[in-house]
Enzyme design. Structure first.
Site, short mmCIF file in Angstrom:
data_model
loop_
_atom_site.label_atom_id
_atom_site.label_comp_id
_atom_site.label_asym_id
_atom_site.label_seq_id
_atom_site.Cartn_x
_atom_site.Cartn_y
_atom_site.Cartn_z
N ASP A 159 -7.84 -5.66 0.16
CA ASP A 159 -8.25 -6.51 -0.97
C ASP A 159 -7.82 -7.96 -0.83
OD1 ASP A 159 -7.50 -3.60 -2.68
OD2 ASP A 159 -9.50 -4.47 -2.63
N HIS A 197 0.85 -1.19 0.00
CA HIS A 197 0.00 0.00 0.00
C HIS A 197 0.88 1.23 0.00
CE1 HIS A 197 -3.22 2.78 1.18
NE2 HIS A 197 -4.04 1.83 0.81
C1 SDX Z 1 -6.25 -0.04 -2.77
O1 SDX Z 1 -4.62 4.54 -1.94
C2 SDX Z 1 -5.52 3.88 -1.32
O2 SDX Z 1 -5.89 4.19 -0.22
C3 SDX Z 1 -6.07 2.68 -2.08
C4 SDX Z 1 -7.04 1.82 -1.29
C5 SDX Z 1 -8.34 2.54 -1.01
O3 SDX Z 1 -9.03 2.14 -0.07
O4 SDX Z 1 -8.70 3.43 -1.84
O5 SDX Z 1 -6.44 1.43 -0.08
C6 SDX Z 1 -7.42 0.56 -2.08
O6 SDX Z 1 -6.00 0.28 -3.90
C7 SDX Z 1 -5.36 -1.00 -2.01
C8 SDX Z 1 -4.15 -1.48 -2.87
C9 SDX Z 1 -4.69 -2.58 -3.79
N1 SDX Z 1 -3.64 -2.95 -4.78
C10 SDX Z 1 -3.00 -4.13 -4.70
O7 SDX Z 1 -3.12 -4.94 -3.78
C11 SDX Z 1 -2.09 -4.40 -5.89
C12 SDX Z 1 -0.75 -4.94 -5.39
N2 SDX Z 1 -0.08 -3.85 -4.66
C13 SDX Z 1 0.92 -3.10 -5.41
O8 SDX Z 1 0.57 -2.92 -6.76
C14 SDX Z 1 1.34 -1.86 -4.64
O9 SDX Z 1 1.55 -2.23 -3.34
C15 SDX Z 1 0.48 -0.62 -4.64
C16 SDX Z 1 0.07 -0.22 -6.02
C17 SDX Z 1 -0.74 -0.82 -3.80
C18 SDX Z 1 1.31 0.49 -4.03
O10 SDX Z 1 2.39 0.68 -4.93
P1 SDX Z 1 3.59 1.59 -4.50
O11 SDX Z 1 3.08 2.88 -3.95
O12 SDX Z 1 4.58 1.61 -5.61
O13 SDX Z 1 4.18 0.74 -3.30
P2 SDX Z 1 5.45 1.09 -2.53
O14 SDX Z 1 6.03 2.39 -2.98
O15 SDX Z 1 5.18 0.92 -1.09
O16 SDX Z 1 6.45 -0.08 -3.02
C19 SDX Z 1 7.62 -0.26 -2.26
C20 SDX Z 1 8.36 -1.39 -2.93
C21 SDX Z 1 8.52 -1.19 -4.44
O17 SDX Z 1 9.73 -1.83 -4.79
P3 SDX Z 1 11.04 -0.84 -4.99
O18 SDX Z 1 10.68 0.13 -6.10
O19 SDX Z 1 11.27 -0.15 -3.66
O20 SDX Z 1 12.17 -1.80 -5.38
O21 SDX Z 1 7.62 -2.62 -2.77
C22 SDX Z 1 7.31 -3.15 -4.05
C23 SDX Z 1 7.40 -2.01 -5.05
O22 SDX Z 1 7.72 -2.52 -6.32
N3 SDX Z 1 5.94 -3.67 -3.96
C24 SDX Z 1 5.61 -4.93 -4.15
C25 SDX Z 1 4.23 -4.97 -3.94
N4 SDX Z 1 3.78 -3.76 -3.62
C26 SDX Z 1 4.86 -2.93 -3.64
N5 SDX Z 1 6.33 -6.01 -4.48
C27 SDX Z 1 5.63 -7.18 -4.60
N6 SDX Z 1 4.28 -7.30 -4.39
C28 SDX Z 1 3.56 -6.21 -4.07
N7 SDX Z 1 2.23 -6.33 -3.88
#
Ligand code: SDX
Length: 393
Positions: free
Chosen positions: A328, A270
């Site tokens: 989710d 998140h």
């Molecule tokens: C919702 O914003 C909100 O409030 C949204 C929400 C709401 O109620 O409206 O909460 C609802 O959208 C929840 C999120 C649902 N999405 C997913 O579950 C999809 C899987 N999650 C990822 O796509 C991701 O975690 C996001 C999109 C949710 C967040 O992406 P970010 O902002 O890029 O995450 P981050 O900056 O914290 O990532 C840090 C690191 C990154 O790697 P580096 O660039 O540091 O090397 O963690 C990695 C990311 O690539 N990473 C993951 C990951 N999520 C982040 N690696 C593997 N699996 C994952 N799920």
């Protein structure tokens, strides 16, 4: 690359804004709506009570709650021409595509009655949206499965009315299951609002131009559909299904850590929560209740989800990246146990988030300093240069 702003009161930007509706402390895993913890609202409240809180800023008295429920019930029906929109879609159209179209079409029915400068008309438009989303969502489901539409029955509570519109059929009586209705209502509460997430920011940006509120909500629905946002509940269940067995979990954990692999663990991570998403815990509890009530205690994907969470939470990569289950992760198993196909999961998210979208839209419109949103950028393109005739290129 877009330059993110600090909030400048004289400059309304989608990059940030002032709001008094929802507070999130991502490091502490705290979510408050108008100061009330999500855990208490989910435990003791009902969804329309949370809608009132988000819209008016205070929990309602008994009389005000009864009046609010009555006012919402007055708007649950949709115009009799709305079903004709559905017949234009293929039966196998994704219900989110149908919702984008039909909710946007509502602006064609109410464009004359939404003077957004009139607080009373803004509230009527807000109640219309909250009331009609379950009816439209149920119609999208019924159209998808080829069954006749079911009219709302206003003597039922909000969640029971919705479940009946989805699962009642003309040839049988529909009996409300109070455990499942309570679970549905709590799932709506968990998805009601979440400060400036992508879809809410979309609604604010669209609304900042003075667009019809129904068109703004349709824009929010389109944004929510993405698998990185509201589409994650559908993607998470599809991921658990693809994993298939507990012994394949390490393979997918490895893929999630591989920077060359676009795979992400759906339902994990998140932008704001760097601790456990408080909604995920409540969703897991609700999942157990629904699986028990529907005789699916041994649901196979639940075991995969629990083992996956345990492995991920003890994996150094996920610990270092602060990746925890979000709302989710368990919702898909719960919604399928309630009887919904995966394609309806994000529709249910949009149904619940409508109150957050309209509350944030009202807050923005009420702000006397609000101006049209105009995200800025950091230009990284070519410097000034002169046109070259094609013969010289
Ligand atoms: C919702 O914003 C909100 O409030 C949204 C929400 C709401 O109620 O409206 O909460 C609802 O959208 C929840 C999120 C649902 N999405 C997913 O579950 C999809 C899987 N999650 C990822 O796509 C991701 O975690 C996001 C999109 C949710 C967040 O992406 P970010 O902002 O890029 O995450 P981050 O900056 O914290 O990532 C840090 C690191 C990154 O790697 P580096 O660039 O540091 O090397 O963690 C990695 C990311 O690539 N990473 C993951 C990951 N999520 C982040 N690696 C593997 N699996 C994952 N799920």
């Amino acid at each position: 690359q877009t330059q993110m702003f600090t909030y400048d009161p004289g400059f309304t930007s989608t990059a940030s804004c002032e709001s008094s509706i929802t507070y999130i402390d991502g490091d502490a895993g705290v979510l408050l709506h108008r100061g009330y913890p999500i855990e208490q609202l989910a435990e003791h409240g009902d969804f329309l009570e949370v809608c009132y809180l988000l819209l008016y800023g205070e929990l309602p008295t008994k009389a005000r709650k009864a009046d609010f429920d009555y006012r919402v019930a007055r708007h649950t029906m949709v115009h009799e021409q709305m079903p004709r929109f559905f017949s234009g879609f293929r039966r196998d159209a994704h219900p989110m595509a149908v919702m984008c179209g039909c909710v946007g079409a509502l602006s064609a029915f109410y464009h004359h009655s939404t003077d957004i400068t009139d607080p009373h008309q803004r509230m009527v438009a807000s109640l219309r949206m909250i009331a009609k989303m379950p009816t439209l969502a149920a119609m999208a489901y019924k159209y998808h499965v080829g069954q006749p539409f079911v009219y709302p029955q206003n003597d039922l509570d909000y969640a029971s009315n919705f479940l009946r519109m989805c699962f009642a059929v003309p040839c049988e009586d529909y009996v409300v299951n109070p455990v499942l209705s309570r679970a549905m209502d709590r799932i709506f509460i968990l998805h009601a609002d979440h400060e400036q997430n992508a879809s809410t920011s979309t609604v604010r940006l669209a609304g900042s131009s003075g667009a019809n509120p129904f068109a703004c909500i349709a824009a929010g629905i389109a944004c929510l559909w993405g698998p990185a946002h509201g589409g994650a509940n559908e993607a998470a269940l599809n991921m658990l299904t693809e994993i298939g067995t507990v012994d394949r979990i390490p393979e997918f954990i490895a893929r999630a850590k591989d920077k060359n692999d676009p795979f992400r663990l759906m339902g994990f991570g998140h932008r704001v929560y760097k601790n456990y998403d408080p909604r995920a815990r409540i969703m897991q509890k609700t999942m157990y209740e629904v699986l028990e009530a529907t005789g699916q205690r041994d649901e196979p994907l639940m075991r995969i989800a629990i083992v996956l969470e345990k492995i991920a939470l003890n994996d150094p990569y996920f610990i270092e990246k602060k990746l925890y289950p979000n709302v989710d992760f368990y919702s898909g198993i719960t919604l399928r146990a309630l009887g919904f196909p995966t394609t309806m999961f994000t529709v249910l998210f949009a149904l619940a988030r409508t109150v957050g979208w309209v509350a944030q839209w009202n807050e923005m419109i009420e702000d006397p300093q609000q101006r049209i949103g105009r995200p800025r950028q950091l230009y990284i393109g070519e410097p000034l240069r002169d046109y070259l005739p094609i013969s010289k290129r």
